[in-house]
Design an enzyme around this catalytic site. Structure first.
Site, PDB file in Angstrom:
ATOM      1  N   ARG A  25       2.417  25.285 -20.387  1.00  0.00           N
ATOM      2  CA  ARG A  25       1.977  25.871 -21.645  1.00  0.00           C
ATOM      3  C   ARG A  25       3.123  26.499 -22.435  1.00  0.00           C
ATOM      4  NH1 ARG A  25      -4.077  28.100 -21.094  1.00  0.00           N
ATOM      5  NH2 ARG A  25      -3.138  29.939 -20.198  1.00  0.00           N
ATOM      6  N   LYS A  83     -13.586  28.557 -24.474  1.00  0.00           N
ATOM      7  CA  LYS A  83     -12.406  27.725 -24.294  1.00  0.00           C
ATOM      8  C   LYS A  83     -11.150  28.575 -24.498  1.00  0.00           C
ATOM      9  CE  LYS A  83     -14.839  23.933 -23.770  1.00  0.00           C
ATOM     10  NZ  LYS A  83     -16.174  24.551 -23.712  1.00  0.00           N
ATOM     11  N   ASP A  84     -10.097  28.130 -23.867  1.00  0.00           N
ATOM     12  CA  ASP A  84      -8.863  28.891 -23.824  1.00  0.00           C
ATOM     13  C   ASP A  84      -8.258  29.143 -25.199  1.00  0.00           C
ATOM     14  OD1 ASP A  84      -6.716  30.151 -22.666  1.00  0.00           O
ATOM     15  OD2 ASP A  84      -5.624  28.309 -22.291  1.00  0.00           O
ATOM     16  N   ARG A  85      -7.666  30.304 -25.343  1.00  0.00           N
ATOM     17  CA  ARG A  85      -6.977  30.646 -26.589  1.00  0.00           C
ATOM     18  C   ARG A  85      -5.638  29.925 -26.702  1.00  0.00           C
ATOM     19  NH1 ARG A  85      -4.931  36.716 -28.447  1.00  0.00           N
ATOM     20  NH2 ARG A  85      -3.849  36.038 -30.348  1.00  0.00           N
ATOM     21  N   SER A 330      -6.119  34.360 -19.729  1.00  0.00           N
ATOM     22  CA  SER A 330      -7.038  33.700 -20.648  1.00  0.00           C
ATOM     23  C   SER A 330      -7.938  32.744 -19.908  1.00  0.00           C
ATOM     24  CB  SER A 330      -6.251  32.953 -21.722  1.00  0.00           C
ATOM     25  OG  SER A 330      -5.367  32.042 -21.125  1.00  0.00           O
TER      26      SER A 330
END
EC number: 5.4.99.27
Length: 336
Positions: A25, A83-85, A330
């Protein structure tokens, strides 16, 4: 009262010691999630369904902004999963807007911005509710992947994608540094009141998830997490999600799980009187439609589909040590 040191999140891996590491990420494109409802909007009804792509924003915030933009109550907004930030995600939101009401329907493209894109608009007969979706498809980039033996890594990768992984709840379920578990101890043992129903729900969910992970970790250590054992109440290997009512496991398995969780009896007792009912969760997480490819340099791209409620990080933790641990802060889960 338990302290932070009592809550270990270092659960055993099914495939042994990690021999590889990677950056994760570094950019939002490294974590992409596409929701699959498992059904198509009917094309008519009182609820507007919006297929939205978001970048760098969390689901709850988008829902709040959508309510303001549409001029409706926050409770009129629905979505299936958080859902992920720190990602690029695509998911459905629903907005309660009856056609016969005096409330005009907004121009939905006006909701789009540099971080939010409205990709599709449809109508459906009911509100979208949590956990209602079928699955999520993930595309994950692992950069600067380092491994001593690339052949051995490929063998492990193929085995993981083919055989599945322990269906652990990811660390993000437990909050930053396990903070939600400290809160659970205060709520369940210290009887601390929580007026915020949403926060209370998150804390109870973390407690149930941690107990499940304890049971799964024991099965992984003993090597029987992939097989049904005596007393299994489901058609597949499962573990308890503690809650109201009697445990669902039968005599042999119930005795084993009760003994294992004996040091958490205070939590179990409280969970039997609050929150949701007793449930079972699969111990084995099957990985559907898996694929991978090597991009420029040591950049590996993984793609796979997981059922609702599963964590992509449960797959990654069996493959590589992740250098960027931002994911712990997160939600990368499918349905919570």
């Amino acid at each position: 009262m338990r302290i932070q040191a009592d809550f270990s999140l270092d659960f055993p891996r099914a495939y042994g010691t990690l021999e590889a590491s990677a950056d994760f990420r570094t950019v939002p494109e490294d974590f992409q999630v596409t929701e699959n409802l498992g059904f198509e909007p009917a094309g008519e009804g009182e609820h507007v369904y919006l297929w939205i792509e978001k970048r760098g924003e969390n689901t709850a915030w988008v829902a709040e902004q959508l309510a303001v933009y549409a001029g409706v109550k926050p409770t009129d907004i629905g979505y299936a999963g958080r859902k992920d930030r720190h990602a690029i995600t695509r998911q459905w939101f629903s907005v309660y807007l009856p056609l016969k009401s005096n409330h005009p329907e907004p121009e939905w493209q006006g909701f789009s911005s540099d971080r939010i894109q409205v990709l599709r608009v449809a109508r459906h007969v009911r509100k979208l509710r949590r956990g209602e979706h079928e699955s999520n498809h993930f595309v994950i980039g692992l950069r600067q992947l380092q491994c001593a033996d690339k052949t051995a890594f490929h063998e492990r990768l193929d085995c993981v994608l083919r055989s599945g992984v322990p269906n652990y709840f990811g660390e993000q379920r437990f909050g930053n540094a396990g903070r939600n578990l400290i809160e659970a101890e205060s709520l369940l043992v210290g009887k601390k009141p929580y007026r915020d129903r949403q926060k209370r729900g998150l804390i109870l969910s973390a407690a149930r998830s941690y107990l499940f992970n304890q049971v799964l970790a024991d099965r992984v250590r003993k090597g029987d997490w992939q097989i049904s054992v005596a007393g299994e109440p489901c058609a597949y290997p499962s573990g308890p999600l503690w809650g109201r009512g009697r445990p669902l496991a039968l005599v042999e398995l119930l005795a084993r799980e009760t003994e294992l969780l004996s040091s958490w009896r205070d939590w179990c007792n409280e969970l039997e009187h609050v929150g949701t009912s007793q449930e079972r969760r699969a111990l084995l997480l099957a990985i559907k439609t898996p694929s991978y490819r090597w991009l420029v340099g040591d950049h590996l791209e993984l793609a796979f589909t997981l059922e609702a409620g599963a964590f992509a990080t449960s797959v990654l933790r069996e493959l590589v040590s992740l250098n960027n641990q931002q994911l712990r802060l997160s939600g990368t889960e499918s349905s919570d």
